[in-house]
Design a protein around this motif. Structure first.
Motif, short mmCIF file in Angstrom:
data_model
loop_
_atom_site.label_atom_id
_atom_site.label_comp_id
_atom_site.label_asym_id
_atom_site.label_seq_id
_atom_site.Cartn_x
_atom_site.Cartn_y
_atom_site.Cartn_z
N GLN A 42 0.84 -1.19 0.00
CA GLN A 42 0.00 0.00 0.00
C GLN A 42 0.88 1.24 0.00
N ALA A 43 0.50 2.23 -0.80
CA ALA A 43 1.24 3.50 -0.87
C ALA A 43 0.97 4.29 0.41
N LEU A 44 1.98 5.03 0.83
CA LEU A 44 1.84 5.88 2.01
C LEU A 44 1.69 7.34 1.60
N PRO A 45 0.94 8.13 2.36
CA PRO A 45 0.83 9.56 2.07
C PRO A 45 2.19 10.25 2.20
N ARG A 46 2.34 11.39 1.56
CA ARG A 46 3.61 12.14 1.56
C ARG A 46 4.10 12.49 2.96
N LYS A 47 3.20 12.65 3.90
CA LYS A 47 3.63 13.08 5.24
C LYS A 47 4.48 12.02 5.95
N TYR A 48 4.46 10.79 5.44
CA TYR A 48 5.29 9.73 6.01
C TYR A 48 6.66 9.74 5.36
N SER A 49 7.62 9.21 6.05
CA SER A 49 9.01 9.24 5.58
C SER A 49 9.30 8.22 4.49
N PHE A 50 8.38 7.29 4.27
CA PHE A 50 8.64 6.20 3.34
C PHE A 50 7.56 6.15 2.26
N ASP A 51 7.86 5.45 1.17
CA ASP A 51 6.97 5.43 0.01
C ASP A 51 5.81 4.45 0.13
N PHE A 52 6.07 3.26 0.67
CA PHE A 52 5.08 2.19 0.71
C PHE A 52 5.21 1.41 2.00
N CYS A 53 4.24 0.53 2.23
CA CYS A 53 4.41 -0.50 3.26
C CYS A 53 3.88 -1.81 2.70
N ILE A 54 4.52 -2.89 3.10
CA ILE A 54 4.06 -4.23 2.76
C ILE A 54 3.12 -4.64 3.88
N VAL A 55 1.93 -5.09 3.50
CA VAL A 55 0.93 -5.44 4.50
C VAL A 55 0.48 -6.88 4.33
N GLN A 56 -0.10 -7.40 5.39
CA GLN A 56 -0.70 -8.73 5.36
C GLN A 56 -2.17 -8.57 5.71
N ASP A 57 -3.02 -9.13 4.88
CA ASP A 57 -4.46 -9.10 5.14
C ASP A 57 -4.77 -10.12 6.22
N VAL A 58 -5.14 -9.64 7.40
CA VAL A 58 -5.43 -10.54 8.52
C VAL A 58 -6.93 -10.62 8.82
N GLY A 59 -7.73 -10.07 7.90
CA GLY A 59 -9.18 -10.09 8.11
C GLY A 59 -9.59 -9.03 9.11
N GLY A 60 -10.77 -9.15 9.64
CA GLY A 60 -11.24 -8.18 10.62
C GLY A 60 -11.85 -6.96 9.97
N ASN A 61 -12.16 -5.97 10.81
CA ASN A 61 -12.80 -4.77 10.27
C ASN A 61 -11.77 -3.88 9.57
N PHE A 62 -12.22 -2.77 9.04
CA PHE A 62 -11.40 -1.89 8.21
C PHE A 62 -10.11 -1.47 8.91
#
Length: 161
Positions: A42-62
């Protein structure tokens, strides 16, 4: 007599050199990682120091659905990985990565796309004995803010994706 307020010294805001083309290139590079590693990014907004993060879909709510596995910074270079003994990273980027790791135990991967392949380096594990710290930077933009403290990472510490 009214008191004089001491005015804050206004710092000139740093010019952003990143273009829409740069962001498109970053997206293409991280897509290679997604495919090669079978991960979701997932892309990160400009206010963060990094471009993206790798995520794992663990289910659950939003708010609980995607667990962050690592943060990602993307660099695109028009040289071979072996052209230089070190890759250069602004020291502030390294500080941010270490701060994130110390707070969350989530590492940051620095991805470098060279003409001969895509490589990465993990920030999180302290590799101080192998790094060099210098002053340097770009000269082609005539921007004095491009001359900064830097971290030099030996290219033999990079891992091919």
């Amino acid at each position: 007599m009214p008191s004089k307020k001491k005015g804050r010294k206004k710092h000139k805001r740093r010019k952003l050199y990143e273009t829409a083309k740069d962001r498109k290139n970053e997206r293409e590079i991280i897509s290679v990682v997604e495919e090669a590693w079978g991960v979701e990014v997932q892309a990160l907004p400009r206010k963060y120091s990094f471009d993206f993060c790798i995520v794992q879909d663990v289910g659950g709510n939003f708010n609980e659905r995607y667990e962050i596995q690592t943060f990602c910074e993307i660099k695109n270079r028009s040289i071979k990985m072996t052209d230089y003994e070190f890759i250069v990273v602004e020291l502030t980027k390294y500080f941010e990565a270490i701060k994130v790791y110390e707070s969350t135990e989530i590492p940051t991967y620095l991805f470098y796309k060279f003409t001969d392949g895509l490589y990465y380096h993990e920030f999180g594990k302290i590799n101080k004995p192998f790094y060099k710290y210098t002053m340097g930077g770009r000269k082609d933009r005539n921007d004095p803010q491009d001359h900064t403290p830097q971290l030099l990472i030996p290219t033999d510490m990079l891992i091919k994706v």
